[in-house]
Write a protein that holds these residues in place. Structure first.
Motif, PDB file in Angstrom:
ATOM      1  N   GLN A   1      15.430 -10.724  58.868  1.00 26.69           N
ATOM      2  CA  GLN A   1      15.591  -9.748  57.790  1.00 26.69           C
ATOM      3  C   GLN A   1      15.660  -8.331  58.345  1.00 26.69           C
ATOM      4  O   GLN A   1      16.505  -7.537  57.932  1.00 26.69           O
ATOM      5  N   GLN A   2      14.772  -8.024  59.289  1.00 26.89           N
ATOM      6  CA  GLN A   2      14.751  -6.684  59.862  1.00 26.89           C
ATOM      7  C   GLN A   2      16.023  -6.412  60.667  1.00 26.89           C
ATOM      8  O   GLN A   2      16.613  -5.328  60.567  1.00 26.89           O
ATOM      9  N   ALA A   3      16.475  -7.413  61.440  1.00 22.20           N
ATOM     10  CA  ALA A   3      17.687  -7.237  62.245  1.00 22.20           C
ATOM     11  C   ALA A   3      18.910  -7.033  61.352  1.00 22.20           C
ATOM     12  O   ALA A   3      19.735  -6.137  61.593  1.00 22.20           O
ATOM     13  N   GLU A   4      19.038  -7.858  60.320  1.00 19.14           N
ATOM     14  CA  GLU A   4      20.180  -7.736  59.415  1.00 19.14           C
ATOM     15  C   GLU A   4      20.144  -6.405  58.659  1.00 19.14           C
ATOM     16  O   GLU A   4      21.178  -5.748  58.505  1.00 19.14           O
ATOM     17  N   TYR A   5      18.976  -6.025  58.221  1.00 26.42           N
ATOM     18  CA  TYR A   5      18.839  -4.756  57.505  1.00 26.42           C
ATOM     19  C   TYR A   5      19.291  -3.591  58.389  1.00 26.42           C
ATOM     20  O   TYR A   5      20.075  -2.736  57.962  1.00 26.42           O
ATOM     21  N   GLN A   6      18.824  -3.567  59.631  1.00 27.96           N
ATOM     22  CA  GLN A   6      19.165  -2.462  60.527  1.00 27.96           C
ATOM     23  C   GLN A   6      20.661  -2.430  60.835  1.00 27.96           C
ATOM     24  O   GLN A   6      21.297  -1.367  60.776  1.00 27.96           O
TER      25      GLN A   6
ATOM     26  N   THR B   1      24.747 -16.973  61.084  1.00 26.52           N
ATOM     27  CA  THR B   1      24.902 -15.525  61.254  1.00 26.52           C
ATOM     28  C   THR B   1      26.330 -15.104  60.938  1.00 26.52           C
ATOM     29  O   THR B   1      26.564 -14.025  60.368  1.00 26.52           O
ATOM     30  N   LYS B   2      27.291 -15.926  61.278  1.00 26.17           N
ATOM     31  CA  LYS B   2      28.692 -15.654  60.955  1.00 26.17           C
ATOM     32  C   LYS B   2      28.881 -15.553  59.446  1.00 26.17           C
ATOM     33  O   LYS B   2      29.534 -14.629  58.949  1.00 26.17           O
ATOM     34  N   ASP B   3      28.288 -16.500  58.705  1.00 25.68           N
ATOM     35  CA  ASP B   3      28.413 -16.478  57.247  1.00 25.68           C
ATOM     36  C   ASP B   3      27.710 -15.272  56.634  1.00 25.68           C
ATOM     37  O   ASP B   3      28.166 -14.715  55.629  1.00 25.68           O
TER      38      ASP B   3
ATOM     39  N   PHE C   1      29.468 -12.540  54.366  1.00 25.66           N
ATOM     40  CA  PHE C   1      28.925 -12.321  53.020  1.00 25.66           C
ATOM     41  C   PHE C   1      28.801 -10.825  52.724  1.00 25.66           C
ATOM     42  O   PHE C   1      29.257 -10.346  51.681  1.00 25.66           O
ATOM     43  N   TRP C   2      28.174 -10.085  53.641  1.00 26.44           N
ATOM     44  CA  TRP C   2      27.969  -8.656  53.385  1.00 26.44           C
ATOM     45  C   TRP C   2      29.257  -7.852  53.539  1.00 26.44           C
ATOM     46  O   TRP C   2      29.422  -6.809  52.887  1.00 26.44           O
ATOM     47  N   TYR C   3      30.188  -8.348  54.352  1.00 29.67           N
ATOM     48  CA  TYR C   3      31.481  -7.666  54.455  1.00 29.67           C
ATOM     49  C   TYR C   3      32.241  -7.756  53.130  1.00 29.67           C
ATOM     50  O   TYR C   3      32.897  -6.803  52.711  1.00 29.67           O
ATOM     51  N   ARG C   4      32.131  -8.916  52.476  1.00 37.68           N
ATOM     52  CA  ARG C   4      32.769  -9.065  51.157  1.00 37.68           C
ATOM     53  C   ARG C   4      32.139  -8.135  50.128  1.00 37.68           C
ATOM     54  O   ARG C   4      32.833  -7.613  49.246  1.00 37.68           O
ATOM     55  N   GLN C   5      30.841  -7.902  50.246  1.00 37.52           N
ATOM     56  CA  GLN C   5      30.159  -7.026  49.292  1.00 37.52           C
ATOM     57  C   GLN C   5      30.502  -5.564  49.531  1.00 37.52           C
ATOM     58  O   GLN C   5      30.657  -4.790  48.583  1.00 37.52           O
ATOM     59  N   SER C   6      30.601  -5.194  50.821  1.00 33.31           N
ATOM     60  CA  SER C   6      30.803  -3.789  51.167  1.00 33.31           C
ATOM     61  C   SER C   6      31.509  -3.688  52.514  1.00 33.31           C
ATOM     62  O   SER C   6      30.869  -3.540  53.564  1.00 33.31           O
TER      63      SER C   6
ATOM     64  N   VAL D   1      26.383  -0.495  54.737  1.00 36.47           N
ATOM     65  CA  VAL D   1      26.180  -1.447  53.637  1.00 36.47           C
ATOM     66  C   VAL D   1      24.915  -1.039  52.881  1.00 36.47           C
ATOM     67  O   VAL D   1      23.836  -0.960  53.476  1.00 36.47           O
ATOM     68  N   PRO D   2      25.012  -0.773  51.581  1.00 36.05           N
ATOM     69  CA  PRO D   2      23.866  -0.259  50.816  1.00 36.05           C
ATOM     70  C   PRO D   2      22.904  -1.354  50.364  1.00 36.05           C
ATOM     71  O   PRO D   2      22.710  -1.590  49.175  1.00 36.05           O
ATOM     72  N   LEU D   3      22.278  -2.036  51.313  1.00 37.18           N
ATOM     73  CA  LEU D   3      21.352  -3.094  50.946  1.00 37.18           C
ATOM     74  C   LEU D   3      19.918  -2.662  51.218  1.00 37.18           C
ATOM     75  O   LEU D   3      19.661  -1.770  52.042  1.00 37.18           O
ATOM     76  N   GLN D   4      18.980  -3.290  50.509  1.00 39.02           N
ATOM     77  CA  GLN D   4      17.559  -3.093  50.745  1.00 39.02           C
ATOM     78  C   GLN D   4      17.050  -4.272  51.568  1.00 39.02           C
ATOM     79  O   GLN D   4      17.695  -5.318  51.645  1.00 39.02           O
ATOM     80  N   LEU D   5      15.880  -4.113  52.160  1.00 39.36           N
ATOM     81  CA  LEU D   5      15.330  -5.172  52.993  1.00 39.36           C
ATOM     82  C   LEU D   5      15.217  -6.483  52.219  1.00 39.36           C
ATOM     83  O   LEU D   5      15.525  -7.559  52.738  1.00 39.36           O
ATOM     84  N   ALA D   6      14.812  -6.403  50.962  1.00 38.40           N
ATOM     85  CA  ALA D   6      14.651  -7.612  50.139  1.00 38.40           C
ATOM     86  C   ALA D   6      15.973  -8.331  49.903  1.00 38.40           C
ATOM     87  O   ALA D   6      15.995  -9.544  49.665  1.00 38.40           O
ATOM     88  N   ASP D   7      17.093  -7.593  49.983  1.00 39.20           N
ATOM     89  CA  ASP D   7      18.407  -8.196  49.749  1.00 39.20           C
ATOM     90  C   ASP D   7      18.761  -9.232  50.818  1.00 39.20           C
ATOM     91  O   ASP D   7      19.574 -10.129  50.572  1.00 39.20           O
ATOM     92  N   THR D   8      18.149  -9.119  51.987  1.00 41.45           N
ATOM     93  CA  THR D   8      18.466 -10.045  53.067  1.00 41.45           C
ATOM     94  C   THR D   8      18.007 -11.466  52.746  1.00 41.45           C
ATOM     95  O   THR D   8      18.474 -12.427  53.368  1.00 41.45           O
ATOM     96  N   LYS D   9      17.122 -11.620  51.782  1.00 38.54           N
ATOM     97  CA  LYS D   9      16.660 -12.956  51.398  1.00 38.54           C
ATOM     98  C   LYS D   9      17.776 -13.780  50.753  1.00 38.54           C
ATOM     99  O   LYS D   9      17.689 -15.002  50.688  1.00 38.54           O
ATOM    100  N   GLN D  10      18.825 -13.098  50.283  1.00 42.41           N
ATOM    101  CA  GLN D  10      19.937 -13.810  49.651  1.00 42.41           C
ATOM    102  C   GLN D  10      20.665 -14.736  50.623  1.00 42.41           C
ATOM    103  O   GLN D  10      21.316 -15.689  50.197  1.00 42.41           O
ATOM    104  N   THR D  11      20.562 -14.462  51.909  1.00 42.56           N
ATOM    105  CA  THR D  11      21.349 -15.206  52.895  1.00 42.56           C
ATOM    106  C   THR D  11      20.489 -16.079  53.808  1.00 42.56           C
ATOM    107  O   THR D  11      20.965 -16.558  54.838  1.00 42.56           O
TER     108      THR D  11
END
Length: 221
Positions: free
Chosen positions: A21-26, A48-50, A54-59, A33-43
């Protein structure tokens, strides 16, 4: 009857989800990408490729490829595991018990081989596993059954005779699609979630797992 045991890695052998979560957030915040730390739980449970896709499609971002983004996340997680990785409660004791009963053991993870190797070596548990299966070895990651079918094949055991430990619904679906029994190890915040009813059992910790009830007579010493 169980004749082999297969472990997911992240969230089962090691409490690495906060590291992911911390690595993806950073990494994604640095890309705008305007995500919060809690948003990483979605994936959780995705490759890691997916996750990158996923986040590229969002932003969508500029200047860094999806492959470079994936590599950046993996590098951060690898560093965190090497520095702070510890086996989850009950892992080593259960591995020892399985070894005593001569049950073949595999690890099957959606993570890259470099992370699998770093985890097994950091925790000092590599030699318990007769098969080491990671995302590079299969065409499709979880929730496809490929990696669990590969693990069963490498152990020389029929899928129906395998017991799997998983913490994510993605992994549970993969193991069930492979025709295996699955014990779920949900996080405390997800303990009551309906999705874990797909599993054959549910535990808060490996410390409370009772192996003997799963063994066939010809395995018990």
């Amino acid at each position: 009857m169980v004749k082999a045991v297969i472990f997911d890695m992240d969230g089962v052998l090691i409490d690495s989800e906060p590291m992911w979560q911390q690595a993806e957030y950073q990494v994604f915040r640095q890309l705008g990408v305007p995500l919060q730390l809690a948003d990483t739980k979605q994936t959780v449970g995705m490759t890691t490729k997916d996750v990158a896709e996923f986040w590229y499609r969002q932003s969508p971002w500029q200047g860094q490829s999806l492959a470079e983004t994936e590599a950046a996340i993996i590098a951060k997680v690898r560093q965190a595991i090497a520095r702070n990785g510890q086996a989850k409660d009950g892992v080593v004791a259960l591995l020892q018990q399985l070894q005593q009963q001569r049950l073949p053991i595999a690890v099957a993870t959606n993570s890259a081989q470099v992370l699998m190797d770093t985890t097994l070596d950091t925790l000092g548990i590599r030699d318990y596993f007769a098969a080491h299966c990671c995302i590079e070895m299969v065409e499709q990651g979880k929730p496809a059954p490929d990696i669990y079918l590969l693990a069963a094949s490498q152990l020389g055991v029929a899928p129906a005779d395998c017991l799997v430990f998983e913490d994510s619904i993605t992994g549970i679906r993969a193991a069930k699609a492979a025709g295996m029994q699955v014990i779920a190890l949900p996080s405390e915040e997800d303990w009551q979630h309906e999705k874990f009813k797909l599993a054959d059992g549910k535990l808060r910790s490996l410390l409370s797992f009772e192996l003997m009830q799963y063994l066939s007579d010809d395995v018990i010493n």
